[in-house]
Scaffold this motif. Sequence first.
Motif, mmCIF file in Angstrom:
data_model
loop_
_atom_site.group_PDB
_atom_site.id
_atom_site.type_symbol
_atom_site.label_atom_id
_atom_site.label_comp_id
_atom_site.label_asym_id
_atom_site.label_seq_id
_atom_site.Cartn_x
_atom_site.Cartn_y
_atom_site.Cartn_z
ATOM 1 N N MET A 1 10.652 -5.122 -7.159
ATOM 2 C CA MET A 1 9.513 -4.882 -6.285
ATOM 3 C C MET A 1 9.093 -3.413 -6.420
ATOM 4 S SD MET A 1 9.290 -5.098 -2.140
ATOM 5 C CE MET A 1 9.181 -6.859 -2.000
ATOM 6 N N PRO A 2 7.824 -3.141 -6.501
ATOM 7 C CA PRO A 2 7.361 -1.758 -6.631
ATOM 8 C C PRO A 2 7.521 -0.968 -5.331
ATOM 9 C CG PRO A 2 5.492 -3.264 -6.582
ATOM 10 C CD PRO A 2 6.741 -4.104 -6.577
ATOM 11 N N ILE A 3 7.566 0.330 -5.464
ATOM 12 C CA ILE A 3 7.628 1.219 -4.304
ATOM 13 C C ILE A 3 6.256 1.209 -3.634
ATOM 14 C CG2 ILE A 3 7.952 3.599 -3.542
ATOM 15 C CD1 ILE A 3 9.849 3.981 -5.919
ATOM 16 N N SER A 4 6.232 0.988 -2.336
ATOM 17 C CA SER A 4 4.965 0.942 -1.601
ATOM 18 C C SER A 4 4.311 2.319 -1.568
ATOM 19 C CB SER A 4 5.198 0.451 -0.169
ATOM 20 O OG SER A 4 5.853 1.457 0.597
ATOM 21 N N ALA A 5 3.018 2.327 -1.310
ATOM 22 C CA ALA A 5 2.269 3.584 -1.215
ATOM 23 C C ALA A 5 2.848 4.463 -0.108
ATOM 24 C CB ALA A 5 0.794 3.299 -0.964
ATOM 25 N N GLU A 6 3.254 3.861 0.996
ATOM 26 C CA GLU A 6 3.832 4.612 2.112
ATOM 27 C C GLU A 6 5.156 5.268 1.703
ATOM 28 O OE1 GLU A 6 5.434 3.958 6.681
ATOM 29 O OE2 GLU A 6 4.514 2.286 5.633
ATOM 30 N N GLU A 7 6.000 4.522 1.007
ATOM 31 C CA GLU A 7 7.277 5.070 0.555
ATOM 32 C C GLU A 7 7.054 6.170 -0.484
ATOM 33 O OE1 GLU A 7 10.744 4.252 1.476
ATOM 34 O OE2 GLU A 7 9.527 3.593 3.157
ATOM 35 N N ARG A 8 6.086 5.978 -1.372
ATOM 36 C CA ARG A 8 5.761 7.013 -2.365
ATOM 37 C C ARG A 8 5.367 8.305 -1.663
ATOM 38 N NH1 ARG A 8 4.960 5.754 -7.609
ATOM 39 N NH2 ARG A 8 5.235 3.557 -8.087
ATOM 40 N N GLU A 9 4.521 8.187 -0.659
ATOM 41 C CA GLU A 9 4.051 9.363 0.074
ATOM 42 C C GLU A 9 5.233 10.072 0.734
ATOM 43 O OE1 GLU A 9 2.982 11.839 3.203
ATOM 44 O OE2 GLU A 9 3.644 9.837 3.732
ATOM 45 N N LYS A 10 6.147 9.314 1.340
ATOM 46 C CA LYS A 10 7.333 9.925 1.969
ATOM 47 C C LYS A 10 8.162 10.673 0.932
ATOM 48 C CE LYS A 10 8.079 6.309 5.404
ATOM 49 N NZ LYS A 10 9.043 5.264 5.789
ATOM 50 N N MET A 11 8.415 10.044 -0.200
ATOM 51 C CA MET A 11 9.241 10.666 -1.236
ATOM 52 C C MET A 11 8.599 11.937 -1.769
ATOM 53 S SD MET A 11 10.556 7.399 -3.438
ATOM 54 C CE MET A 11 11.569 6.116 -2.725
ATOM 55 N N GLN A 12 7.283 11.923 -1.914
ATOM 56 C CA GLN A 12 6.587 13.067 -2.491
ATOM 57 C C GLN A 12 6.430 14.227 -1.511
ATOM 58 O OE1 GLN A 12 3.167 12.078 -5.019
ATOM 59 N NE2 GLN A 12 4.078 10.041 -5.261
ATOM 60 N N ARG A 13 6.890 14.058 -0.269
ATOM 61 C CA ARG A 13 6.929 15.175 0.684
ATOM 62 C C ARG A 13 8.006 16.184 0.292
ATOM 63 N NH1 ARG A 13 7.019 11.649 6.219
ATOM 64 N NH2 ARG A 13 4.910 10.824 6.028
ATOM 65 N N VAL A 14 8.965 15.734 -0.480
ATOM 66 C CA VAL A 14 10.102 16.569 -0.860
ATOM 67 C C VAL A 14 9.713 17.492 -2.010
ATOM 68 C CG1 VAL A 14 12.486 16.518 -1.713
ATOM 69 C CG2 VAL A 14 11.711 14.811 -0.057
ATOM 70 N N TYR A 15 10.120 18.746 -1.904
ATOM 71 C CA TYR A 15 9.828 19.750 -2.930
ATOM 72 C C TYR A 15 10.276 19.257 -4.304
ATOM 73 C CZ TYR A 15 9.911 24.173 -5.423
ATOM 74 O OH TYR A 15 9.708 25.163 -6.338
ATOM 75 N N SER A 16 9.426 19.383 -5.267
ATOM 76 C CA SER A 16 9.666 19.034 -6.676
ATOM 77 C C SER A 16 9.717 17.539 -6.962
ATOM 78 C CB SER A 16 10.936 19.703 -7.216
ATOM 79 O OG SER A 16 10.749 21.091 -7.302
ATOM 80 N N ILE A 17 9.379 16.711 -6.003
ATOM 81 C CA ILE A 17 9.300 15.269 -6.253
ATOM 82 C C ILE A 17 7.818 14.913 -6.362
ATOM 83 C CG2 ILE A 17 9.735 12.942 -5.384
ATOM 84 C CD1 ILE A 17 12.310 14.370 -6.218
ATOM 85 N N GLY A 18 7.428 14.486 -7.541
ATOM 86 C CA GLY A 18 6.041 14.118 -7.780
ATOM 87 C C GLY A 18 5.930 12.668 -8.210
ATOM 88 N N PRO A 19 4.734 12.245 -8.559
ATOM 89 C CA PRO A 19 4.509 10.850 -8.931
ATOM 90 C C PRO A 19 5.382 10.379 -10.099
ATOM 91 C CG PRO A 19 2.412 12.015 -8.732
ATOM 92 C CD PRO A 19 3.499 13.021 -8.578
ATOM 93 N N LYS A 20 5.623 11.250 -11.066
ATOM 94 C CA LYS A 20 6.404 10.843 -12.236
ATOM 95 C C LYS A 20 7.856 10.561 -11.845
ATOM 96 C CE LYS A 20 5.349 11.693 -16.305
ATOM 97 N NZ LYS A 20 4.944 12.067 -17.614
ATOM 98 N N MET A 21 8.451 11.423 -11.002
ATOM 99 C CA MET A 21 9.833 11.192 -10.569
ATOM 100 C C MET A 21 9.918 9.903 -9.756
ATOM 101 S SD MET A 21 12.992 12.219 -10.670
ATOM 102 C CE MET A 21 13.246 13.984 -10.830
#
Length: 82
Positions: A1-21
């Motif tokens: 199952m893909p990562i939801s848009a909401e989960e992606r946004e949460k993860m990308q709040r962290v320093y150095s975590i971007g869309p590619k990671m």
Amino acid sequence: MPISAEEREKMQRVYSIGPKMVDYLERIGIERLDDLRGGDARELALRINAMLQRNHINTMGVRALEGLIEYANSTPMQPEGL
């Protein structure tokens, strides 16, 4: 199952975590921030490198993953399916 848009946004709040990671994490089976609770950044880096079939995640990438795991550990758990 893909990562939801909401989960992606949460993860990308962290320093150095971007869309590619986040894409890399998705490709190794991570679906939610909660999946990273208690995780090991070096083990995640090894899994990503194996999936990419090259040594891509370096020391800075491991540090970024450590920050993401720390963030996951500090956030309230979400009920499955939400």
